[in-house]
Design a protein around this motif. Sequence first.
Motif, short mmCIF file in Angstrom:
data_model
loop_
_atom_site.label_atom_id
_atom_site.label_comp_id
_atom_site.label_asym_id
_atom_site.label_seq_id
_atom_site.Cartn_x
_atom_site.Cartn_y
_atom_site.Cartn_z
N ASP A 80 0.81 -1.22 0.00
CA ASP A 80 0.00 0.00 0.00
C ASP A 80 0.84 1.28 0.00
O ASP A 80 0.29 2.38 0.06
N GLY A 81 2.16 1.15 -0.05
CA GLY A 81 3.04 2.30 -0.16
C GLY A 81 3.40 2.98 1.14
O GLY A 81 4.19 3.93 1.14
N GLU A 82 2.87 2.49 2.27
CA GLU A 82 3.13 3.15 3.55
C GLU A 82 4.58 2.97 3.98
O GLU A 82 5.24 3.92 4.40
N MET A 83 5.09 1.75 3.89
CA MET A 83 6.47 1.50 4.29
C MET A 83 7.47 2.17 3.36
O MET A 83 8.45 2.77 3.84
N PRO A 84 7.32 2.11 2.03
CA PRO A 84 8.26 2.85 1.18
C PRO A 84 8.32 4.34 1.48
O PRO A 84 9.40 4.94 1.44
N ARG A 85 7.17 4.96 1.78
CA ARG A 85 7.19 6.39 2.12
C ARG A 85 7.95 6.63 3.43
O ARG A 85 8.73 7.58 3.52
N ALA A 86 7.73 5.77 4.41
CA ALA A 86 8.43 5.92 5.68
C ALA A 86 9.93 5.71 5.52
O ALA A 86 10.74 6.48 6.05
N VAL A 87 10.31 4.69 4.76
CA VAL A 87 11.74 4.43 4.54
C VAL A 87 12.39 5.56 3.77
O VAL A 87 13.50 6.00 4.09
N GLY A 88 11.71 6.06 2.75
CA GLY A 88 12.26 7.16 1.96
C GLY A 88 12.46 8.41 2.80
O GLY A 88 13.50 9.09 2.67
N TYR A 89 11.51 8.72 3.67
CA TYR A 89 11.64 9.89 4.53
C TYR A 89 12.80 9.72 5.51
O TYR A 89 13.59 10.65 5.72
N THR A 90 12.93 8.54 6.10
CA THR A 90 14.02 8.29 7.04
C THR A 90 15.38 8.37 6.34
O THR A 90 16.33 8.97 6.87
N LEU A 91 15.50 7.78 5.17
CA LEU A 91 16.78 7.80 4.46
C LEU A 91 17.15 9.21 4.01
O LEU A 91 18.33 9.55 3.95
N MET A 92 16.15 10.01 3.68
CA MET A 92 16.42 11.40 3.31
C MET A 92 17.03 12.16 4.48
O MET A 92 18.05 12.86 4.33
N LEU A 93 16.45 12.01 5.66
CA LEU A 93 17.00 12.67 6.84
C LEU A 93 18.37 12.11 7.19
O LEU A 93 19.29 12.86 7.55
N LEU A 94 18.53 10.80 7.10
CA LEU A 94 19.82 10.18 7.41
C LEU A 94 20.91 10.67 6.47
O LEU A 94 22.03 10.97 6.90
N GLY A 95 20.60 10.77 5.19
CA GLY A 95 21.59 11.22 4.23
C GLY A 95 22.04 12.65 4.51
O GLY A 95 23.24 12.96 4.46
N LYS A 96 21.10 13.54 4.81
CA LYS A 96 21.45 14.92 5.09
C LYS A 96 22.30 15.04 6.36
O LYS A 96 23.35 15.70 6.37
#
Length: 286
Positions: free
Chosen positions: A79-95
């Motif tokens: 349903d796309g919930e986990m990919p959105r959560a992972v993408g948001y977390t990885l974005m913050l982690l990368g920065k």
Amino acid sequence: MPMPERADDYRLPQPLALDVVEQPNAAWRRVYENAAARKIALLIVLAAVWELYARSLNNPLVFPTLTATVTALLGSIADGEMPRAVGYTLMLLGKGYALGLVLAALLTAFATLSGIGADLLETLTSMFNPLPSIALLPLALIWFGLGDASIIFVLVHAVLWAVALNTHAGFRAISPTLRMVGQNYGLSPAGYIARILIPGAFPSILTGLKVGWAFAWRTLIAAELVFGVSSGAGGIGWYIFEHKNQLLIPNVFAGLLTVILFGLFVEHVIFRTIEERTVRRWGMQS
């Protein structure tokens, strides 16, 4: 007794020709000596223990089975919930990780080229390295408000001191002979660091990168559990917190499993690839 006529007649008895038969446990020994196979076997055993214990407990609100956890994980992916959560977390982690590396590089370079810089680095690491990054979260909320900047601030703190401390220790461990070679070539300060210090200290630098990554990853998940939603977006930590409030415990375990799997991927794929292409290739590790 007849004597041999030539020295060539003296012949040692020939050993009997025996067929070498592979022992039955040879295949198991090859598997045992393979580190990857051993780790996969351990993961399978742990998964079986998880499943058996959860079934024996028979309380999905306390400890769901691995089957239910994987089902919840696949449903969240679909349903796309986990990919959105992972993408948001990885974005913050990368920065946060990238900014922490930049600041660590600048601080370490200053410490390498100056005695005052070395004293400053040692003093700052003694002060701030023992301080848990999550303890700065209340101050970050006051300074930066509820948003990404607060999380990035605590991530920088998690990465900076571990990377700078290990890198500086690696620089100091380089042999004086190698240092004199670099100085005799007349390298500029930047060239001296890039061509002499970094290759020579890369095992320590890689250790600092691993430690910094682990600190940053734990800090990020903990920070998201506290307030990890901004503008309608949330990371893995917020995914865990939200489903805990809804008593969807299999989804909570699915979030935890995602954190574990991502940690295994970073450690055994990304960092192992870097190690194979640098440390072992340069002959710094057997």
